[in-house]
Scaffold this motif. Structure first.
Motif, short mmCIF file in Angstrom:
data_model
loop_
_atom_site.label_atom_id
_atom_site.label_comp_id
_atom_site.label_asym_id
_atom_site.label_seq_id
_atom_site.Cartn_x
_atom_site.Cartn_y
_atom_site.Cartn_z
N VAL A 42 0.83 -1.20 0.00
CA VAL A 42 0.00 0.00 0.00
C VAL A 42 0.87 1.26 0.00
O VAL A 42 0.50 2.28 -0.59
N ALA A 43 2.04 1.16 0.62
CA ALA A 43 2.92 2.33 0.68
C ALA A 43 3.56 2.62 -0.68
O ALA A 43 3.83 3.77 -1.02
N LEU A 44 3.79 1.56 -1.47
CA LEU A 44 4.49 1.73 -2.76
C LEU A 44 3.86 2.78 -3.67
O LEU A 44 4.55 3.70 -4.11
N PRO A 45 2.53 2.66 -3.97
CA PRO A 45 1.96 3.67 -4.87
C PRO A 45 2.04 5.09 -4.31
O PRO A 45 2.07 6.06 -5.07
N GLN A 46 2.12 5.21 -2.99
CA GLN A 46 2.24 6.54 -2.40
C GLN A 46 3.66 7.07 -2.57
O GLN A 46 3.87 8.23 -2.87
N MET A 47 4.64 6.17 -2.37
CA MET A 47 6.04 6.61 -2.47
C MET A 47 6.41 6.92 -3.91
O MET A 47 7.18 7.83 -4.17
N TYR A 48 5.88 6.14 -4.84
CA TYR A 48 6.25 6.35 -6.24
C TYR A 48 5.20 7.13 -7.01
O TYR A 48 5.29 7.28 -8.22
#
Lengths: 231, 250
Positions: A42-48
Protein backbone atom coordinates in the motif's frame (compact mmCIF):
# COMPACT_ATOMS: atom_id res chain seq x y z
CA UNK A 1 -23.32 -9.74 42.29
CA UNK A 2 -20.18 -11.86 42.25
CA UNK A 3 -18.79 -14.17 44.87
CA UNK A 4 -16.69 -12.76 47.73
CA UNK A 5 -13.25 -11.62 46.66
CA UNK A 6 -10.71 -14.37 47.14
CA UNK A 7 -7.14 -13.67 46.12
CA UNK A 8 -6.26 -17.33 45.61
CA UNK A 9 -8.46 -17.28 42.49
CA UNK A 10 -6.23 -14.62 40.96
CA UNK A 11 -3.30 -16.98 40.99
CA UNK A 12 -5.40 -19.94 39.94
CA UNK A 13 -6.83 -18.10 36.93
CA UNK A 14 -3.44 -16.76 36.04
CA UNK A 15 -2.19 -20.34 35.64
CA UNK A 16 -5.31 -21.31 33.74
CA UNK A 17 -4.95 -18.43 31.31
CA UNK A 18 -1.27 -19.04 30.54
CA UNK A 19 -1.76 -21.59 27.72
CA UNK A 20 -4.10 -19.17 25.94
CA UNK A 21 -1.28 -16.67 25.48
CA UNK A 22 -0.31 -18.82 22.52
CA UNK A 23 -3.52 -18.08 20.64
CA UNK A 24 -3.34 -14.37 21.37
CA UNK A 25 0.26 -14.24 20.20
CA UNK A 26 -0.68 -16.21 17.10
CA UNK A 27 -3.24 -13.53 16.20
CA UNK A 28 -0.71 -10.76 16.85
CA UNK A 29 2.06 -12.43 14.87
CA UNK A 30 -0.12 -13.26 11.86
CA UNK A 31 -1.67 -9.80 11.88
CA UNK A 32 1.76 -8.15 11.97
CA UNK A 33 3.07 -10.43 9.22
CA UNK A 34 0.09 -9.71 6.96
CA UNK A 35 0.25 -6.06 7.98
CA UNK A 36 3.87 -5.72 6.91
CA UNK A 37 3.27 -7.22 3.48
CA UNK A 38 0.05 -5.29 2.89
CA UNK A 39 1.54 -2.13 4.36
CA UNK A 40 4.49 -2.29 2.00
CA UNK A 41 2.27 -2.87 -1.03
CA UNK A 42 0.00 0.00 0.00
CA UNK A 43 2.92 2.33 0.68
CA UNK A 44 4.49 1.73 -2.76
CA UNK A 45 1.96 3.67 -4.87
CA UNK A 46 2.24 6.54 -2.40
CA UNK A 47 6.04 6.61 -2.47
CA UNK A 48 6.25 6.35 -6.24
CA UNK A 49 3.20 8.49 -6.88
CA UNK A 50 1.37 6.03 -9.11
CA UNK A 51 -1.83 7.80 -10.22
CA UNK A 52 -4.83 5.49 -9.70
CA UNK A 53 -3.34 3.08 -7.17
CA UNK A 54 -2.33 5.99 -5.00
CA UNK A 55 -5.97 6.96 -4.63
CA UNK A 56 -6.98 3.39 -3.88
CA UNK A 57 -4.38 3.05 -1.16
CA UNK A 58 -5.46 6.34 0.40
CA UNK A 59 -9.06 5.15 0.61
CA UNK A 60 -7.87 1.90 2.15
CA UNK A 61 -5.82 3.71 4.77
CA UNK A 62 -8.62 6.15 5.64
CA UNK A 63 -11.09 3.33 6.07
CA UNK A 64 -8.96 1.21 8.38
CA UNK A 65 -7.65 4.14 10.36
CA UNK A 66 -10.97 5.91 10.54
CA UNK A 67 -13.29 3.17 11.76
CA UNK A 68 -13.17 1.22 15.03
CA UNK A 69 -11.59 -2.19 14.76
CA UNK A 70 -14.62 -3.77 16.41
CA UNK A 71 -16.81 -2.57 13.56
CA UNK A 72 -14.27 -3.81 11.03
CA UNK A 73 -14.34 -7.18 12.76
CA UNK A 74 -18.14 -7.37 12.49
CA UNK A 75 -18.10 -6.21 8.88
CA UNK A 76 -15.64 -8.92 7.91
CA UNK A 77 -17.09 -11.67 10.04
CA UNK A 78 -20.69 -11.18 8.98
CA UNK A 79 -20.22 -9.41 5.66
CA UNK A 80 -17.45 -11.37 3.97
CA UNK A 81 -19.27 -14.73 3.85
CA UNK A 82 -22.22 -12.95 2.19
CA UNK A 83 -19.94 -11.42 -0.38
CA UNK A 84 -18.19 -14.73 -1.00
CA UNK A 85 -21.55 -16.37 -1.59
CA UNK A 86 -21.92 -14.22 -4.68
CA UNK A 87 -18.91 -15.92 -6.20
CA UNK A 88 -20.05 -19.31 -4.97
CA UNK A 89 -17.58 -19.70 -2.12
CA UNK A 90 -19.03 -21.09 1.06
CA UNK A 91 -17.32 -19.29 3.90
CA UNK A 92 -20.03 -19.87 6.51
CA UNK A 93 -18.05 -22.64 8.16
CA UNK A 94 -14.68 -21.07 8.13
CA UNK A 95 -13.33 -20.69 11.69
CA UNK A 96 -13.87 -17.24 13.17
CA UNK A 97 -10.09 -17.09 13.74
CA UNK A 98 -9.52 -16.68 9.98
CA UNK A 99 -11.70 -13.61 9.87
CA UNK A 100 -10.05 -12.23 12.96
CA UNK A 101 -6.56 -12.64 11.52
CA UNK A 102 -7.64 -11.16 8.19
CA UNK A 103 -9.23 -8.12 9.84
CA UNK A 104 -6.33 -7.47 12.16
CA UNK A 105 -3.87 -7.97 9.32
CA UNK A 106 -5.62 -5.45 7.10
CA UNK A 107 -6.08 -3.09 10.02
CA UNK A 108 -2.42 -3.09 10.94
CA UNK A 109 -1.52 -2.91 7.23
CA UNK A 110 -3.01 0.58 7.13
CA UNK A 111 -0.85 1.72 10.02
CA UNK A 112 2.20 -0.12 8.72
CA UNK A 113 1.95 1.58 5.35
CA UNK A 114 2.02 4.98 7.02
CA UNK A 115 4.97 3.85 9.11
CA UNK A 116 6.86 2.61 6.05
CA UNK A 117 6.10 5.70 4.00
CA UNK A 118 7.29 8.04 6.75
CA UNK A 119 10.42 6.00 7.46
CA UNK A 120 11.44 5.82 3.82
CA UNK A 121 10.83 9.55 3.41
CA UNK A 122 13.10 10.22 6.36
CA UNK A 123 16.18 8.95 4.53
CA UNK A 124 17.49 12.00 2.76
CA UNK A 125 17.36 12.11 -1.00
CA UNK A 126 21.06 12.96 -1.18
CA UNK A 127 22.07 9.47 -0.10
CA UNK A 128 19.96 7.97 -2.87
CA UNK A 129 21.63 10.29 -5.35
CA UNK A 130 25.01 9.25 -3.98
CA UNK A 131 24.02 5.61 -4.49
CA UNK A 132 23.06 6.34 -8.10
CA UNK A 133 26.28 8.28 -8.56
CA UNK A 134 28.39 5.27 -7.54
CA UNK A 135 26.45 3.33 -10.18
CA UNK A 136 23.79 1.49 -8.19
CA UNK A 137 20.45 0.65 -9.75
CA UNK A 138 17.20 1.82 -8.15
CA UNK A 139 16.51 -1.49 -6.37
CA UNK A 140 20.12 -1.71 -5.16
CA UNK A 141 19.93 1.79 -3.72
CA UNK A 142 16.62 0.98 -2.04
CA UNK A 143 17.72 -2.28 -0.48
CA UNK A 144 21.26 -1.31 0.49
CA UNK A 145 20.92 2.34 1.44
CA UNK A 146 17.30 3.32 2.12
CA UNK A 147 15.85 0.21 3.70
CA UNK A 148 18.37 -0.32 6.54
CA UNK A 149 18.05 3.30 7.65
CA UNK A 150 14.28 3.37 7.23
CA UNK A 151 14.09 0.21 9.31
CA UNK A 152 15.95 1.87 12.17
CA UNK A 153 13.61 4.86 12.03
CA UNK A 154 10.50 2.72 11.83
CA UNK A 155 11.35 0.41 14.70
CA UNK A 156 9.99 2.51 17.59
CA UNK A 157 6.71 2.99 15.71
CA UNK A 158 6.69 -0.69 14.87
CA UNK A 159 7.05 -1.58 18.56
CA UNK A 160 4.07 0.61 19.36
CA UNK A 161 1.99 -1.06 16.69
CA UNK A 162 2.80 -4.51 18.02
CA UNK A 163 1.83 -3.57 21.57
CA UNK A 164 -1.33 -1.87 20.35
CA UNK A 165 -2.35 -4.87 18.30
CA UNK A 166 -1.74 -7.16 21.26
CA UNK A 167 -4.36 -5.24 23.16
CA UNK A 168 -6.68 -5.03 20.15
CA UNK A 169 -6.85 -8.82 20.10
CA UNK A 170 -9.07 -8.66 23.18
CA UNK A 171 -11.92 -7.73 20.85
CA UNK A 172 -11.68 -11.00 18.94
CA UNK A 173 -13.82 -12.50 21.67
CA UNK A 174 -16.77 -10.56 20.29
CA UNK A 175 -16.90 -12.90 17.29
CA UNK A 176 -16.34 -15.91 19.51
CA UNK A 177 -12.61 -16.52 19.38
CA UNK A 178 -11.48 -17.87 22.73
CA UNK A 179 -8.33 -15.83 23.18
CA UNK A 180 -7.17 -14.43 26.53
CA UNK A 181 -10.08 -12.09 27.12
CA UNK A 182 -12.61 -14.68 25.98
CA UNK A 183 -11.17 -17.32 28.23
CA UNK A 184 -11.02 -14.95 31.22
CA UNK A 185 -14.60 -13.75 30.73
CA UNK A 186 -15.82 -17.32 30.58
CA UNK A 187 -13.96 -18.21 33.77
CA UNK A 188 -15.34 -15.10 35.42
CA UNK A 189 -18.95 -15.76 34.49
CA UNK A 190 -18.90 -19.44 35.36
CA UNK A 191 -17.30 -19.00 38.80
CA UNK A 192 -18.72 -15.53 39.47
CA UNK A 193 -15.23 -14.44 40.61
CA UNK A 194 -15.23 -11.59 38.12
CA UNK A 195 -12.67 -9.27 39.67
CA UNK A 196 -10.17 -12.04 40.25
CA UNK A 197 -10.41 -13.20 36.65
CA UNK A 198 -9.94 -9.71 35.25
CA UNK A 199 -7.02 -9.00 37.58
CA UNK A 200 -5.27 -12.11 36.25
CA UNK A 201 -6.13 -11.08 32.72
CA UNK A 202 -4.73 -7.59 33.21
CA UNK A 203 -1.59 -9.05 34.75
CA UNK A 204 -1.06 -11.34 31.79
CA UNK A 205 -1.52 -8.57 29.20
CA UNK A 206 0.80 -6.38 31.21
CA UNK A 207 3.52 -9.02 31.45
CA UNK A 208 3.31 -9.93 27.78
CA UNK A 209 3.49 -6.29 26.66
CA UNK A 210 6.28 -5.62 29.11
CA UNK A 211 8.37 -8.49 27.77
CA UNK A 212 7.63 -7.52 24.15
CA UNK A 213 8.51 -3.93 24.87
CA UNK A 214 11.83 -4.89 26.46
CA UNK A 215 12.76 -7.19 23.59
CA UNK A 216 11.92 -4.56 21.02
CA UNK A 217 13.85 -1.94 22.94
CA UNK A 218 16.93 -4.17 22.84
CA UNK A 219 16.52 -4.61 19.12
CA UNK A 220 16.10 -0.86 18.71
CA UNK A 221 19.34 -0.16 20.50
CA UNK A 222 21.21 -2.59 18.31
CA UNK A 223 19.75 -1.28 15.11
CA UNK A 224 20.05 2.41 15.98
CA UNK A 225 23.47 2.81 14.54
CA UNK A 226 24.03 0.14 12.00
CA UNK A 227 20.62 -0.61 10.56
CA UNK A 228 19.93 -4.07 9.27
CA UNK A 229 23.58 -5.03 9.28
CA UNK A 230 23.49 -5.58 13.04
CA UNK A 231 20.78 -8.22 12.87
CA UNK B 1 37.07 12.61 -24.13
CA UNK B 2 34.00 14.17 -22.50
CA UNK B 3 31.75 16.02 -24.84
CA UNK B 4 28.44 17.63 -24.13
CA UNK B 5 26.47 19.00 -26.99
CA UNK B 6 23.24 20.90 -27.06
CA UNK B 7 22.28 20.09 -23.46
CA UNK B 8 18.93 21.66 -22.66
CA UNK B 9 16.99 21.47 -19.45
CA UNK B 10 13.87 23.22 -18.18
CA UNK B 11 12.12 23.01 -14.87
CA UNK B 12 8.53 23.76 -15.80
CA UNK B 13 8.63 27.00 -17.79
CA UNK B 14 11.98 27.99 -16.41
CA UNK B 15 14.78 27.13 -18.85
CA UNK B 16 17.86 26.41 -16.76
CA UNK B 17 20.18 25.20 -19.50
CA UNK B 18 19.74 26.62 -22.98
CA UNK B 19 21.97 24.46 -25.10
CA UNK B 20 25.35 23.81 -23.52
CA UNK B 21 28.35 22.59 -25.53
CA UNK B 22 31.44 21.64 -23.60
CA UNK B 23 34.54 19.56 -24.27
CA UNK B 24 36.85 18.27 -21.59
CA UNK B 25 40.10 16.53 -22.44
CA UNK B 26 41.56 13.63 -20.57
CA UNK B 27 43.42 14.72 -17.46
CA UNK B 28 42.00 18.20 -17.59
CA UNK B 29 40.64 20.00 -14.54
CA UNK B 30 37.70 22.19 -15.50
CA UNK B 31 36.25 24.73 -13.09
CA UNK B 32 32.72 25.99 -13.71
CA UNK B 33 32.01 29.39 -12.22
CA UNK B 34 28.99 31.61 -12.24
CA UNK B 35 26.40 33.30 -10.09
CA UNK B 36 23.82 31.16 -8.35
CA UNK B 37 20.96 30.22 -10.62
CA UNK B 38 23.25 30.20 -13.64
CA UNK B 39 22.69 26.48 -14.16
CA UNK B 40 26.18 25.26 -13.31
CA UNK B 41 25.11 22.67 -10.74
CA UNK B 42 22.29 21.48 -13.00
CA UNK B 43 24.79 21.04 -15.82
CA UNK B 44 27.04 18.96 -13.58
CA UNK B 45 24.10 16.83 -12.46
CA UNK B 46 23.10 16.26 -16.06
CA UNK B 47 26.47 14.64 -16.78
CA UNK B 48 25.63 11.67 -14.54
CA UNK B 49 21.90 11.90 -15.11
CA UNK B 50 20.88 12.86 -11.60
CA UNK B 51 19.05 15.44 -13.64
CA UNK B 52 17.59 14.27 -16.92
CA UNK B 53 18.32 16.74 -19.71
CA UNK B 54 15.45 17.46 -22.10
CA UNK B 55 17.74 17.09 -25.08
CA UNK B 56 21.37 16.90 -26.08
CA UNK B 57 24.10 14.31 -26.33
CA UNK B 58 26.48 13.29 -23.57
CA UNK B 59 29.56 11.31 -24.40
CA UNK B 60 32.15 10.09 -21.97
CA UNK B 61 35.05 8.12 -23.40
CA UNK B 62 33.64 5.76 -26.00
CA UNK B 63 30.14 5.83 -24.52
CA UNK B 64 27.53 8.06 -26.06
CA UNK B 65 24.03 8.80 -24.82
CA UNK B 66 21.34 10.72 -26.63
CA UNK B 67 19.05 12.30 -24.07
CA UNK B 68 16.02 11.95 -26.32
CA UNK B 69 16.30 8.21 -26.88
CA UNK B 70 17.82 5.84 -24.39
CA UNK B 71 16.91 3.03 -22.04
CA UNK B 72 17.48 2.53 -18.35
CA UNK B 73 20.55 0.47 -19.08
CA UNK B 74 22.17 3.36 -20.91
CA UNK B 75 21.71 5.63 -17.91
CA UNK B 76 23.18 2.94 -15.70
CA UNK B 77 26.16 2.60 -18.03
CA UNK B 78 26.63 6.36 -18.17
CA UNK B 79 26.69 6.63 -14.40
CA UNK B 80 29.44 4.04 -14.18
CA UNK B 81 31.71 6.33 -16.18
CA UNK B 82 31.68 9.08 -13.58
CA UNK B 83 31.70 9.63 -9.85
CA UNK B 84 30.42 12.57 -7.88
CA UNK B 85 31.41 14.53 -4.80
CA UNK B 86 28.44 16.35 -3.30
CA UNK B 87 28.07 19.66 -1.57
CA UNK B 88 26.37 17.96 1.41
CA UNK B 89 28.81 14.98 1.28
CA UNK B 90 25.86 12.52 1.12
CA UNK B 91 27.73 9.72 2.82
CA UNK B 92 25.76 6.58 3.61
CA UNK B 93 24.99 7.29 7.23
CA UNK B 94 24.63 3.70 8.39
CA UNK B 95 28.03 2.73 7.07
CA UNK B 96 31.53 3.43 8.33
CA UNK B 97 34.03 5.49 6.37
CA UNK B 98 35.59 2.28 5.07
CA UNK B 99 32.24 0.75 4.12
CA UNK B 100 31.25 3.95 2.34
CA UNK B 101 34.29 3.68 0.11
CA UNK B 102 33.93 -0.09 -0.40
CA UNK B 103 30.22 0.00 -1.22
CA UNK B 104 30.49 0.93 -4.89
CA UNK B 105 33.39 -1.43 -5.50
CA UNK B 106 31.65 -4.44 -3.99
CA UNK B 107 28.07 -3.82 -5.11
CA UNK B 108 28.55 -2.18 -8.49
CA UNK B 109 31.99 -3.21 -9.68
CA UNK B 110 31.78 -6.70 -8.15
CA UNK B 111 35.27 -6.51 -6.74
CA UNK B 112 35.96 -9.11 -4.04
CA UNK B 113 35.53 -7.86 -0.49
CA UNK B 114 39.15 -8.40 0.43
CA UNK B 115 40.43 -6.49 -2.57
CA UNK B 116 37.87 -3.70 -2.13
CA UNK B 117 38.91 -3.40 1.47
CA UNK B 118 42.56 -3.12 0.62
CA UNK B 119 41.97 -0.49 -2.07
CA UNK B 120 39.61 1.47 0.15
CA UNK B 121 42.02 1.56 3.06
CA UNK B 122 44.76 2.83 0.75
CA UNK B 123 42.48 5.60 -0.53
CA UNK B 124 41.36 6.66 2.93
CA UNK B 125 45.00 6.83 3.97
CA UNK B 126 45.67 8.96 0.93
CA UNK B 127 43.03 11.50 1.98
CA UNK B 128 44.47 11.48 5.49
CA UNK B 129 41.82 9.38 7.19
CA UNK B 130 43.76 6.20 7.86
CA UNK B 131 42.87 6.53 11.54
CA UNK B 132 39.14 6.93 10.92
CA UNK B 133 38.37 3.79 8.93
CA UNK B 134 35.68 2.57 11.30
CA UNK B 135 34.13 5.93 12.15
CA UNK B 136 30.53 6.61 11.14
CA UNK B 137 29.73 9.84 9.27
CA UNK B 138 28.10 11.24 12.41
CA UNK B 139 31.43 10.93 14.18
CA UNK B 140 33.35 12.88 11.54
CA UNK B 141 33.73 16.61 10.94
CA UNK B 142 32.44 18.11 7.71
CA UNK B 143 35.92 18.23 6.25
CA UNK B 144 36.55 14.59 7.13
CA UNK B 145 33.19 13.55 5.68
CA UNK B 146 33.96 15.33 2.46
CA UNK B 147 37.34 13.60 2.25
CA UNK B 148 35.57 10.25 2.65
CA UNK B 149 33.29 11.43 -0.17
CA UNK B 150 36.33 12.07 -2.33
CA UNK B 151 37.82 8.66 -1.48
CA UNK B 152 34.47 7.07 -2.38
CA UNK B 153 34.59 8.77 -5.77
CA UNK B 154 38.23 7.84 -6.38
CA UNK B 155 37.60 4.20 -5.51
CA UNK B 156 35.48 3.73 -8.60
CA UNK B 157 38.39 4.81 -10.77
CA UNK B 158 35.99 6.76 -13.00
CA UNK B 159 36.76 8.55 -16.26
CA UNK B 160 35.78 11.79 -14.60
CA UNK B 161 34.99 13.01 -11.09
CA UNK B 162 32.29 15.64 -10.77
CA UNK B 163 32.59 18.02 -7.82
CA UNK B 164 29.46 19.94 -6.88
CA UNK B 165 30.58 22.88 -4.73
CA UNK B 166 32.63 20.53 -2.55
CA UNK B 167 33.53 23.14 0.05
CA UNK B 168 30.39 25.29 0.19
CA UNK B 169 28.89 23.54 3.22
CA UNK B 170 32.13 23.56 5.20
CA UNK B 171 33.27 25.78 8.03
CA UNK B 172 35.94 28.14 6.67
CA UNK B 173 38.66 26.50 8.74
CA UNK B 174 37.91 23.09 7.18
CA UNK B 175 37.94 24.27 3.56
CA UNK B 176 41.70 24.07 3.31
CA UNK B 177 42.01 20.37 4.11
CA UNK B 178 39.49 19.45 1.43
CA UNK B 179 40.99 21.74 -1.19
CA UNK B 180 44.45 20.32 -0.60
CA UNK B 181 43.15 16.78 -1.18
CA UNK B 182 41.49 17.89 -4.43
CA UNK B 183 44.69 19.67 -5.47
CA UNK B 184 46.67 16.51 -4.79
CA UNK B 185 44.46 14.31 -6.96
CA UNK B 186 44.36 16.97 -9.68
CA UNK B 187 48.12 16.63 -9.93
CA UNK B 188 47.74 12.92 -10.55
CA UNK B 189 46.03 13.66 -13.81
CA UNK B 190 42.50 12.59 -12.96
CA UNK B 191 39.90 14.32 -15.10
CA UNK B 192 37.72 16.57 -12.98
CA UNK B 193 34.87 19.00 -13.44
CA UNK B 194 34.46 21.28 -10.44
CA UNK B 195 31.62 23.66 -9.74
CA UNK B 196 33.04 26.05 -7.18
CA UNK B 197 32.94 29.47 -5.59
CA UNK B 198 36.58 29.29 -4.54
CA UNK B 199 38.05 31.63 -7.13
CA UNK B 200 41.61 31.40 -5.88
CA UNK B 201 41.44 27.64 -5.97
CA UNK B 202 39.92 27.57 -9.44
CA UNK B 203 42.63 29.86 -10.72
CA UNK B 204 45.36 27.73 -9.22
CA UNK B 205 44.17 24.19 -9.91
CA UNK B 206 42.08 24.36 -13.07
CA UNK B 207 43.51 24.09 -16.58
CA UNK B 208 40.32 25.43 -18.03
CA UNK B 209 37.69 27.76 -16.60
CA UNK B 210 34.09 28.04 -17.76
CA UNK B 211 31.93 30.99 -16.83
CA UNK B 212 28.19 30.38 -16.96
CA UNK B 213 25.27 32.71 -16.60
CA UNK B 214 21.59 32.42 -17.45
CA UNK B 215 21.88 28.85 -18.66
CA UNK B 216 24.58 29.47 -21.25
CA UNK B 217 28.37 29.42 -21.28
CA UNK B 218 29.31 33.07 -21.46
CA UNK B 219 33.02 32.62 -21.74
CA UNK B 220 35.66 29.95 -21.31
CA UNK B 221 39.41 29.77 -21.48
CA UNK B 222 42.63 29.38 -19.57
CA UNK B 223 42.37 30.54 -15.99
CA UNK B 224 45.03 33.23 -16.28
CA UNK B 225 43.46 34.74 -19.29
CA UNK B 226 39.88 34.52 -18.07
CA UNK B 227 40.59 35.89 -14.64
CA UNK B 228 42.87 38.72 -15.77
CA UNK B 229 41.44 39.70 -19.10
CA UNK B 230 37.81 38.63 -19.26
CA UNK B 231 36.32 39.51 -22.64
CA UNK B 232 32.66 39.55 -21.83
CA UNK B 233 31.12 42.30 -19.78
CA UNK B 234 29.07 39.83 -17.71
CA UNK B 235 32.25 37.98 -16.71
CA UNK B 236 33.96 41.23 -15.80
CA UNK B 237 31.09 42.26 -13.54
CA UNK B 238 31.00 38.87 -11.85
CA UNK B 239 34.72 38.77 -11.20
CA UNK B 240 34.78 42.34 -9.95
CA UNK B 241 32.15 41.54 -7.38
CA UNK B 242 33.77 38.45 -5.93
CA UNK B 243 37.50 39.07 -6.18
CA UNK B 244 39.17 41.34 -3.66
CA UNK B 245 40.27 44.82 -4.75
CA UNK B 246 43.72 45.01 -6.34
CA UNK B 247 46.49 45.31 -3.81
CA UNK B 248 44.37 43.98 -1.04
CA UNK B 249 44.14 40.32 -0.18
CA UNK B 250 42.74 38.55 2.81
Amino acid sequence: MGATFDFSFVFQYFIKLLPTIQLTLLIVASAIAIGLVVGFLVALPQMYNIPVLRRVSQVYISFFRGTPILIQLFLFYYGLPEMLKLIAVDAARWPALYFVILTYGLHSGAFMSEMIRAAVASVDRGQVEAAYAVGMTGPQAFVRIVLPQAFATALPVFSNLIIASLKDTSLAFSVGVMELTGKASTLAVVSRHLIEAYISLAAIYFIVSFVLERLLRLLEQRVQKRGLASL
Amino acid sequence: MIALSGIKKSFGKNEVLSGIDLKVNRGEVVAILGPSGSGKTTLLRCINYLEKPDSGVISIGDFKLNCRQHGKKDVHALRQKSAMVFQQYNLFRHKTALENVMEGLVVVRKVSKAEARERSIALLEKVGLGAKLNAYPSELSGGQQQRVGIARALALNPEVILFDEPTSALDPELVGEVLSVIRQIAEEGITMIIVTHEMGFAQEVANHVVFMDGGVIVEEGEPKQLFRYPKEERTQQFLKRITPEAGYSI
